[in-house]
Design a protein around this motif. Structure first.
Motif, mmCIF file in Angstrom:
data_model
loop_
_atom_site.group_PDB
_atom_site.id
_atom_site.type_symbol
_atom_site.label_atom_id
_atom_site.label_comp_id
_atom_site.label_asym_id
_atom_site.label_seq_id
_atom_site.Cartn_x
_atom_site.Cartn_y
_atom_site.Cartn_z
ATOM 1 N N THR A 210 0.853 -1.190 0.000
ATOM 2 C CA THR A 210 0.000 0.000 0.000
ATOM 3 C C THR A 210 0.883 1.232 0.000
ATOM 4 O OG1 THR A 210 -0.216 0.405 2.408
ATOM 5 C CG2 THR A 210 -1.664 -1.259 1.436
ATOM 6 N N HIS A 212 0.289 5.696 -0.323
ATOM 7 C CA HIS A 212 -0.661 6.790 -0.553
ATOM 8 C C HIS A 212 -0.201 8.133 -0.012
ATOM 9 C CE1 HIS A 212 -1.611 5.887 3.650
ATOM 10 N NE2 HIS A 212 -2.152 7.093 3.721
ATOM 11 N N ARG A 213 0.780 8.179 0.871
ATOM 12 C CA ARG A 213 1.079 9.417 1.599
ATOM 13 C C ARG A 213 1.620 10.518 0.696
ATOM 14 N NH1 ARG A 213 0.653 9.739 6.963
ATOM 15 N NH2 ARG A 213 0.299 7.804 8.100
ATOM 16 N N HIS A 217 4.368 11.295 -2.985
ATOM 17 C CA HIS A 217 3.896 11.713 -4.302
ATOM 18 C C HIS A 217 5.071 12.246 -5.119
ATOM 19 C CE1 HIS A 217 -0.534 12.432 -2.853
ATOM 20 N NE2 HIS A 217 -0.131 11.179 -2.714
ATOM 21 N N HIS A 245 -4.714 3.498 -4.388
ATOM 22 C CA HIS A 245 -5.414 4.650 -3.830
ATOM 23 C C HIS A 245 -6.019 5.480 -4.955
ATOM 24 C CE1 HIS A 245 -6.095 8.284 -1.375
ATOM 25 N NE2 HIS A 245 -5.991 7.493 -0.328
ATOM 26 N N ASN A 247 -6.403 8.710 -5.239
ATOM 27 C CA ASN A 247 -5.765 9.992 -5.548
ATOM 28 C C ASN A 247 -5.011 9.890 -6.872
ATOM 29 O OD1 ASN A 247 -3.818 12.183 -5.632
ATOM 30 N ND2 ASN A 247 -4.185 12.478 -3.441
ATOM 31 N N VAL A 250 -1.365 9.136 -7.059
ATOM 32 C CA VAL A 250 -0.972 7.747 -6.845
ATOM 33 C C VAL A 250 -1.434 6.877 -8.012
ATOM 34 C CG1 VAL A 250 -1.209 5.738 -5.337
ATOM 35 C CG2 VAL A 250 -1.074 8.038 -4.342
ATOM 36 N N LYS A 251 -2.713 6.934 -8.286
ATOM 37 C CA LYS A 251 -3.349 6.036 -9.246
ATOM 38 C C LYS A 251 -2.694 6.104 -10.623
ATOM 39 C CE LYS A 251 -8.037 4.800 -10.810
ATOM 40 N NZ LYS A 251 -7.875 4.872 -12.264
ATOM 41 N N PRO A 269 -9.396 0.324 -4.337
ATOM 42 C CA PRO A 269 -9.331 0.325 -2.873
ATOM 43 C C PRO A 269 -10.211 -0.787 -2.299
ATOM 44 C CG PRO A 269 -9.636 2.546 -3.710
ATOM 45 C CD PRO A 269 -9.814 1.628 -4.887
ATOM 46 N N SER A 289 1.533 3.141 5.221
ATOM 47 C CA SER A 289 0.364 3.351 6.073
ATOM 48 C C SER A 289 0.726 3.251 7.546
ATOM 49 C CB SER A 289 -0.706 2.307 5.744
ATOM 50 O OG SER A 289 -1.685 2.247 6.760
#
Length: 376
Positions: A210, A212-213, A217, A245, A247, A250-251, A269, A289
């Motif tokens: 995972t 996402h933070r 980015h 995620h 966003n 990310v995606k 997700p 995460s």
């Protein structure tokens, strides 16, 4: 009966506040309401459904392309009106989201007591994670009750001048949620979507990933994707499952870099229950995460943390987790080590979880019901 208002706006908040809300609803000491701000609309709704929770009210504040400033402004206005209408005695917020920050400050402005669940986490680097480190520091200024998950978190609060009488060290409610869930999902294959089931037939040993933070980015997520691509090619019999995620930062990057690799499965997700099921049977995890860092040790799963700093160093100290950053070569090297050295793998898998025993919610409610601030 005290009027208790629990506020959540994101998936992690919902998961970590769900066991507290469910316990409070059974308590004779509280009249409890659950308020959704809708900060993360779809992901929040799915998490609520996993715990069969229907919010008493929903502010529905999520907007496409919203900034931190616009979201904060909308939250302040909506929550102030909500507090005026319902007059709660205690507002409960969790963690370090924008919903938690504004919920705590808006309650403080109204003279309402604030209970901060998961208090005292620190990286001591104001921009990592951003804006979470700022949010949790501000919450510590306005909270009346500080529920610290570990003694280290408690020590952070004490050094910042919080009275020991206002701090309770109780473990993390995320472990309460995990233990409520894991027995339900372990033998329930129907929880997993058909493409995941097919993938696991071909790749029974897999790594769960995972990312996402915000601090990952850009260059960071490109480096992480480069490492995953290299590892997927190096270990063709090993699967990699990555719930992507939503966003676009990310995606778009993940899909452009990792689509088409036969042993890499990109999914949307995941709801909490399917994610717990995958976590319980994976070989190990690569993640940025915070919640996963807390949960995985209870399942005996090593964690390689894709961050430069973490507000959860207890897992690093206990040997459950290792901090890697997002450098491609470093990620590949550490994964190679974990895959090739069974002794190193077992040492991480068998380390004791430092984040709690599943009783945090009951401890929190006992303190709130008694109105005391006795530290534990």
């Amino acid at each position: 009966m005290q009027k208790l208002l629990i506020i959540a706006g994101t998936r992690p908040e919902c998961i970590k506040l769900a066991p507290l809300y469910l316990a409070a609803k059974q308590s004779p000491h509280f009249k409890c309401r659950f308020l959704s701000t809708g900060q993360h609309r779809q992901m929040l709704d799915k998490a609520l459904a996993d715990f069969a929770i229907t919010p008493d009210d929903d502010l529905a504040l999520m907007r496409a392309g919203q900034t931190l400033g616009s979201l904060s402004g909308a939250l302040f206005s909506a929550l102030d009106q909500y507090f005026e209408k319902h007059q709660p005695d205690i507002v409960v917020v969790q963690g370090d989201t924008t919903t938690a920050l504004v919920g705590g400050v808006a309650a403080f402005y109204r003279g309402i007591k604030v209970a901060h669940v998961e208090a005292g986490l620190r990286t001591n680097t104001i921009h990592e994670p951003f804006p979470e480190e700022f949010n949790r520091r501000v919450l510590s200024l306005v909270a009346d009750y500080h529920f610290a998950p570990t003694t280290l978190a408690r020590d952070h609060l004490l050094r910042e001048g919080v009275s020991a009488n206002n701090i309770t060290t109780c473990g993390n409610t995320g472990i309460d949620a995990l233990l409520l869930t894991v027995q339900k999902v372990r033998n329930n294959e129907s929880l997993l979507a058909h493409p995941i089931q097919l993938f696991l037939e071909s790749f029974p040993q897999y790594v769960l990933v995972t990312v996402h933070r915000r601090e990952n980015h850009g260059d960071g997520i490109n480096s992480i994707c480069a490492a995953l691509k290299q590892l997927a090619e190096q270990y063709p019999q090993l699967g990699f499952i990555l719930p992507v995620h939503m966003n676009p930062n990310v995606k778009d990057v993940v899909e452009s870099n990792l689509s088409g690799l036969g042993n890499v499965l990109l999914t949307g997700p995941l709801d909490y229950q399917p994610f717990v099921k995958l976590m319980s049977s994976c070989h190990f995890l690569l993640t940025d995460s915070g919640g996963v860092q807390e949960e995985a040790p209870s399942l005996g799963k090593p964690i390689l943390v894709l961050r430069h700093v973490t507000e959860r160093p207890e897992g690093i100290a206990a040997g459950c987790a290792k901090l890697l950053g997002n450098n491609t070569e470093n990620i590949v090297s550490e994964v190679n080590h974990l895959l090739s050295d069974m002794g190193a793998y077992k040492a991480m898998a068998q380390a004791k979880n430092p984040y709690g025993d599943g009783t945090a919610s009951q401890q929190i409610l006992q303190v709130l019901a008694n109105g005391d601030r006795a530290a534990s």
